[in-house]
Design a protein around this motif. Structure first.
Motif, PDB file in Angstrom:
ATOM      1  N   ILE A 164       0.838  -1.200   0.000  1.00 17.55           N
ATOM      2  CA  ILE A 164       0.000   0.000   0.000  1.00 17.55           C
ATOM      3  C   ILE A 164       0.875   1.253   0.000  1.00 17.55           C
ATOM      4  O   ILE A 164       0.614   2.218  -0.728  1.00 17.55           O
ATOM      5  N   ALA A 165       1.925   1.248   0.813  1.00 18.77           N
ATOM      6  CA  ALA A 165       2.819   2.404   0.872  1.00 18.77           C
ATOM      7  C   ALA A 165       3.495   2.650  -0.478  1.00 18.77           C
ATOM      8  O   ALA A 165       3.659   3.799  -0.900  1.00 18.77           O
ATOM      9  N   ASP A 166       3.882   1.569  -1.156  1.00 18.92           N
ATOM     10  CA  ASP A 166       4.523   1.721  -2.468  1.00 18.92           C
ATOM     11  C   ASP A 166       3.575   2.357  -3.480  1.00 18.92           C
ATOM     12  O   ASP A 166       3.992   3.198  -4.283  1.00 18.92           O
ATOM     13  N   ILE A 167       2.317   1.937  -3.459  1.00 20.95           N
ATOM     14  CA  ILE A 167       1.375   2.394  -4.486  1.00 20.95           C
ATOM     15  C   ILE A 167       0.705   3.707  -4.094  1.00 20.95           C
ATOM     16  O   ILE A 167       0.574   4.629  -4.897  1.00 20.95           O
ATOM     17  N   TRP A 168       0.297   3.804  -2.827  1.00 18.15           N
ATOM     18  CA  TRP A 168      -0.602   4.872  -2.412  1.00 18.15           C
ATOM     19  C   TRP A 168      -0.030   5.773  -1.328  1.00 18.15           C
ATOM     20  O   TRP A 168      -0.753   6.619  -0.782  1.00 18.15           O
ATOM     21  N   GLY A 169       1.255   5.601  -0.987  1.00 18.50           N
ATOM     22  CA  GLY A 169       1.815   6.324   0.157  1.00 18.50           C
ATOM     23  C   GLY A 169       1.592   7.830   0.113  1.00 18.50           C
ATOM     24  O   GLY A 169       1.121   8.431   1.099  1.00 18.50           O
ATOM     25  N   ASP A 170       1.899   8.481  -1.003  1.00 17.51           N
ATOM     26  CA  ASP A 170       1.735   9.935  -1.109  1.00 17.51           C
ATOM     27  C   ASP A 170       0.264  10.330  -1.002  1.00 17.51           C
ATOM     28  O   ASP A 170      -0.067  11.340  -0.361  1.00 17.51           O
ATOM     29  N   THR A 171      -0.605   9.514  -1.627  1.00 20.49           N
ATOM     30  CA  THR A 171      -2.041   9.807  -1.580  1.00 20.49           C
ATOM     31  C   THR A 171      -2.562   9.696  -0.156  1.00 20.49           C
ATOM     32  O   THR A 171      -3.343  10.555   0.311  1.00 20.49           O
ATOM     33  N   MET A 172      -2.131   8.658   0.549  1.00 17.93           N
ATOM     34  CA  MET A 172      -2.572   8.461   1.933  1.00 17.93           C
ATOM     35  C   MET A 172      -2.135   9.642   2.809  1.00 17.93           C
ATOM     36  O   MET A 172      -2.932  10.171   3.603  1.00 17.93           O
ATOM     37  N   SER A 173      -0.884  10.028   2.679  1.00 11.94           N
ATOM     38  CA  SER A 173      -0.390  11.149   3.492  1.00 11.94           C
ATOM     39  C   SER A 173      -1.165  12.422   3.198  1.00 11.94           C
ATOM     40  O   SER A 173      -1.544  13.166   4.118  1.00 11.94           O
ATOM     41  N   ALA A 174      -1.412  12.675   1.930  1.00 13.12           N
ATOM     42  CA  ALA A 174      -2.145  13.896   1.554  1.00 13.12           C
ATOM     43  C   ALA A 174      -3.565  13.890   2.081  1.00 13.12           C
ATOM     44  O   ALA A 174      -4.149  14.955   2.349  1.00 13.12           O
ATOM     45  N   ASN A 175      -4.118  12.705   2.279  1.00 13.15           N
ATOM     46  CA  ASN A 175      -5.485  12.593   2.802  1.00 13.15           C
ATOM     47  C   ASN A 175      -5.529  12.436   4.319  1.00 13.15           C
ATOM     48  O   ASN A 175      -6.593  12.245   4.903  1.00 13.15           O
ATOM     49  N   GLY A 176      -4.354  12.482   4.964  1.00 13.03           N
ATOM     50  CA  GLY A 176      -4.311  12.445   6.417  1.00 13.03           C
ATOM     51  C   GLY A 176      -4.295  11.066   7.032  1.00 13.03           C
ATOM     52  O   GLY A 176      -4.500  10.921   8.242  1.00 13.03           O
ATOM     53  N   TYR A 177      -4.018  10.033   6.233  1.00  9.07           N
ATOM     54  CA  TYR A 177      -3.954   8.671   6.764  1.00  9.07           C
ATOM     55  C   TYR A 177      -2.506   8.276   7.013  1.00  9.07           C
ATOM     56  O   TYR A 177      -1.609   8.618   6.238  1.00  9.07           O
ATOM     57  N   SER A 178      -2.289   7.540   8.084  1.00  9.54           N
ATOM     58  CA  SER A 178      -0.955   7.036   8.397  1.00  9.54           C
ATOM     59  C   SER A 178      -0.969   5.512   8.419  1.00  9.54           C
ATOM     60  O   SER A 178      -2.020   4.883   8.603  1.00  9.54           O
ATOM     61  N   ARG A 179       0.199   4.956   8.259  1.00 12.88           N
ATOM     62  CA  ARG A 179       0.331   3.500   8.195  1.00 12.88           C
ATOM     63  C   ARG A 179      -0.100   2.853   9.504  1.00 12.88           C
ATOM     64  O   ARG A 179       0.368   3.243  10.585  1.00 12.88           O
ATOM     65  N   PRO A 180      -0.967   1.830   9.463  1.00 10.13           N
ATOM     66  CA  PRO A 180      -1.376   1.155  10.704  1.00 10.13           C
ATOM     67  C   PRO A 180      -0.221   0.380  11.330  1.00 10.13           C
ATOM     68  O   PRO A 180       0.741   0.006  10.657  1.00 10.13           O
ATOM     69  N   SER A 181      -0.356   0.105  12.596  1.00 11.75           N
ATOM     70  CA  SER A 181       0.679  -0.662  13.296  1.00 11.75           C
ATOM     71  C   SER A 181       0.540  -2.160  13.053  1.00 11.75           C
ATOM     72  O   SER A 181       1.461  -2.934  13.350  1.00 11.75           O
ATOM     73  N   SER A 182      -0.602  -2.596  12.552  1.00 11.95           N
ATOM     74  CA  SER A 182      -0.833  -4.019  12.298  1.00 11.95           C
ATOM     75  C   SER A 182      -1.247  -4.225  10.843  1.00 11.95           C
ATOM     76  O   SER A 182      -1.664  -3.285  10.163  1.00 11.95           O
ATOM     77  N   GLU A 183      -1.136  -5.468  10.389  1.00  7.17           N
ATOM     78  CA  GLU A 183      -1.547  -5.832   9.032  1.00  7.17           C
ATOM     79  C   GLU A 183      -3.008  -6.280   9.039  1.00  7.17           C
ATOM     80  O   GLU A 183      -3.458  -6.970   9.959  1.00  7.17           O
ATOM     81  N   PHE A 184      -3.725  -5.924   7.993  1.00  7.92           N
ATOM     82  CA  PHE A 184      -5.130  -6.329   7.882  1.00  7.92           C
ATOM     83  C   PHE A 184      -5.284  -7.833   8.015  1.00  7.92           C
ATOM     84  O   PHE A 184      -6.162  -8.302   8.744  1.00  7.92           O
ATOM     85  N   TRP A 185      -4.445  -8.595   7.327  1.00  3.37           N
ATOM     86  CA  TRP A 185      -4.656 -10.040   7.313  1.00  3.37           C
ATOM     87  C   TRP A 185      -4.470 -10.652   8.691  1.00  3.37           C
ATOM     88  O   TRP A 185      -5.203 -11.581   9.069  1.00  3.37           O
ATOM     89  N   ASP A 186      -3.528 -10.174   9.445  1.00  4.80           N
ATOM     90  CA  ASP A 186      -3.331 -10.688  10.799  1.00  4.80           C
ATOM     91  C   ASP A 186      -4.578 -10.456  11.637  1.00  4.80           C
ATOM     92  O   ASP A 186      -5.087 -11.366  12.315  1.00  4.80           O
ATOM     93  N   THR A 187      -5.102  -9.245  11.571  1.00  2.00           N
ATOM     94  CA  THR A 187      -6.300  -8.893  12.345  1.00  2.00           C
ATOM     95  C   THR A 187      -7.515  -9.659  11.841  1.00  2.00           C
ATOM     96  O   THR A 187      -8.284 -10.240  12.629  1.00  2.00           O
ATOM     97  N   ALA A 188      -7.704  -9.683  10.528  1.00  2.00           N
ATOM     98  CA  ALA A 188      -8.910 -10.265   9.946  1.00  2.00           C
ATOM     99  C   ALA A 188      -8.954 -11.776  10.108  1.00  2.00           C
ATOM    100  O   ALA A 188      -9.992 -12.345  10.497  1.00  2.00           O
TER     101      ALA A 188
END
Length: 514
Positions: free
Chosen positions: A242-266
């Motif tokens: 996600i960071a490779d593809i969308w990192g700049d977009t996420m930052s510009a929209n105010g989102y930061s990288r989660p501390s956990s992975e979706f798959w681990d949680t899900a």
């Protein structure tokens, strides 16, 4: 060549050790593309067939050949946007013209990976109650059901797009909308990091905690109707990706990288409610170890086993098999699926595809078949179409699967649960032969495959055969049905001599001392 392979094998055997759990389950799965599958049955039987009324003989056919799992591709509700997209997209139309030149508009049924809702079945296939009933019946005859979960994106006209745009990656304020990457509404198309853009889909935002919770609830809902999930392009929602593809977009929209992975949680959340549910990851870019470590029971082995077999270099094949060792148990091994071209095309002939089948399906792990593979079909079934081009079945392929391979996969449990050990073959032409052994309590299975275009032979030391009163052991060669009696002391000293024709195999079953 022989010396190079031998040294490499020894090094790998000394260094290879799995740090992850080994899954030794009986998984012999076939993928059925649901709408084309039922469409073909309807043509054969002369009336409309779906989950509600499919004759039981259809399922008993798969049971009789040892299938333990069926993956139904594409059962969920689709929308008009995706259907219209697939009817008009120039790239899709070019594919139809290549693989089904006589296609009509009615043959275009929409991509199963542009899902509108996971709470509704595609009406052509029946209802959720019908799906529940067929799963109950299949479970009663020993077959588990696998269904799709597409994590990365939804259909452009999905229920989620109507309900909450914050579930999606959106264009940051002040950015210019490039229609190559963005819908007119400012939601991103689904994409990967190497330039693939799926313009019938909308990109989910997994750095939004509300989306994570929403998708976990969807998984729990689907789990009522399934024994396993096949998770499409599972690596796309790893945080690094996600960071490779969308990192700049996420930052510009105010989102930061989660501390956990979706798959681990899900996966943890779903298995806490449905402990027997399993997860299989479609994955590329060598993310299989990461995904397995996050909880996936099985991961695609496309870039590994499939591709080295297609390339055909025996040193590379040995290196891969020997290097993976016990990690092969959690691999999903195939020679064909809906994404790949037919095995007959990939491997160049029915004969070589069959040899690839010997290697692929006689190794540890999930054995993953695709409809049409057993018949040796060479025309691809595209996911957007309800049929493939008509062609005759291959007698050679059908004899291989129905007479030779499938009965072995059905009848010998230790091909799944036995302890896997690569073994060496000695002799002048032994480099042509791949060999390994499965050991279970009281029985061993020795697999030897000639994955080359010329006859090969060699000797294999067998050090665990149980002798009878005369000092011999019976070896049942189960591919062709031959029976041999050999001296146990000779097997331990000089070994078992095997001679195998090009692109063929021998499988020996014998009593062991364990």
């Amino acid at each position: 060549m022989q010396l190079k392979a031998f040294v490499l094998i020894i090094c790998l055997l000394m260094s290879a050790s799995s740090v992850l759990a080994v899954t030794k389950e009986h998984r012999n799965l076939i993928e059925l593309s649901s709408r084309p599958f039922f469409y073909k049955l309807s043509q054969q039987y002369g009336y409309d067939i779906n989950f509600s009324n499919c004759p039981t003989e259809v399922w008993k056919h798969y049971q009789s050949y040892g299938i333990t799992d069926i993956y139904f591709l594409g059962v969920w509700e689709l929308g008009e946007y995706g259907l219209e997209h697939d009817r008009t997209d120039p790239g899709d139309i070019s594919s139809y013209e290549e693989w089904l030149p006589d296609y009509t508009e009615d043959d275009i049924i929409g991509s199963p990976f542009a899902v509108v809702s996971y709470y509704t079945l595609n009406p052509v296939l029946g209802t959720l109650d019908d799906l529940a009933s067929i799963r109950s019946y299949l479970n009663s005859i020993g077959i588990r059901v696998w269904l799709d979960f597409v994590p990365n994106h939804s259909a452009v006209d999905s229920v989620d797009m109507d309900n909450d745009r914050e579930y999606f990656v959106t264009l940051p304020d002040g950015w210019t909308l490039d229609p190559t990457y963005w819908l007119d509404c400012g939601v991103a198309y689904g994409r990967d990091k190497y330039g693939s853009i799926w313009t019938d889909t909308a990109q989910y935002n997994y750095w939004n905690p509300d989306l994570v919770n929403h998708r976990i609830e969807e998984l729990k809902f689907i789990a009522q109707y399934a024994d396993g999930f096949r998770c499409d392009m599972a690596m796309l929602i790893l945080n690094d990706v996600i960071a490779d593809i969308w990192g700049d977009t996420m930052s510009a929209n105010g989102y930061s990288r989660p501390s956990s992975e979706f798959w681990d949680t899900a996966i943890s959340a779903v298995k806490s409610v449905y402990p027997n549910i399993e997860f299989m990851a479609e994955q590329y870019w060598n993310e299989d170890y990461a995904l397995h470590d996050l909880g996936f029971d099985y991961c695609y082995d496309k870039e590994g086993l499939h591709d080295v077999l297609a390339n055909g270099d025996l040193d590379d094949i040995r290196s891969y098999i020997w290097g993976r060792d016990q990690d092969l148990y959690w691999g999903t091994h195939f020679i064909e699926n809906h994404d790949e071209d037919p095995a007959v095309d990939v491997f160049g002939s029915v004969t070589r595809a069959d040899a690839a089948g010997f290697v692929t399906f006689l190794l540890p792990g999930m054995k993953f078949h695709f409809e049409g593979q057993w018949e040796g079909l060479s025309e691809k079934l595209l996911v957007q179409l309800r049929r493939r081009e008509e062609e005759p079945n291959s007698d050679e392929a059908m004899n291989f699967y129905y007479t030779r391979l499938l009965p072995i996969l059905r009848d010998y449990e230790y091909l799944y649960s036995g302890d896997f050990t690569p073994v060496s073959v000695s002799g002048t032409d032994s480099w042509r032969l791949l060999a390994w052994r499965f050991d279970g309590p009281g029985e061993s299975i020795l697999v030897v495959v000639n994955y080359s275009d010329t006859y090969g032979d060699g000797n294999i030391i067998i050090d665990n055969a149980a002798s009878d009163d005369s000092g011999n052991v019976q070896l049942d060669e189960v591919v062709m049905g031959d029976v041999y009696s050999r001296s146990v002391s000779d097997l331990e000293s000089s070994g078992l001599w095997v001679g195998i024709d090009a692109w063929w195999a021998q499988v020996f079953v014998y009593d062991n001392t364990e």
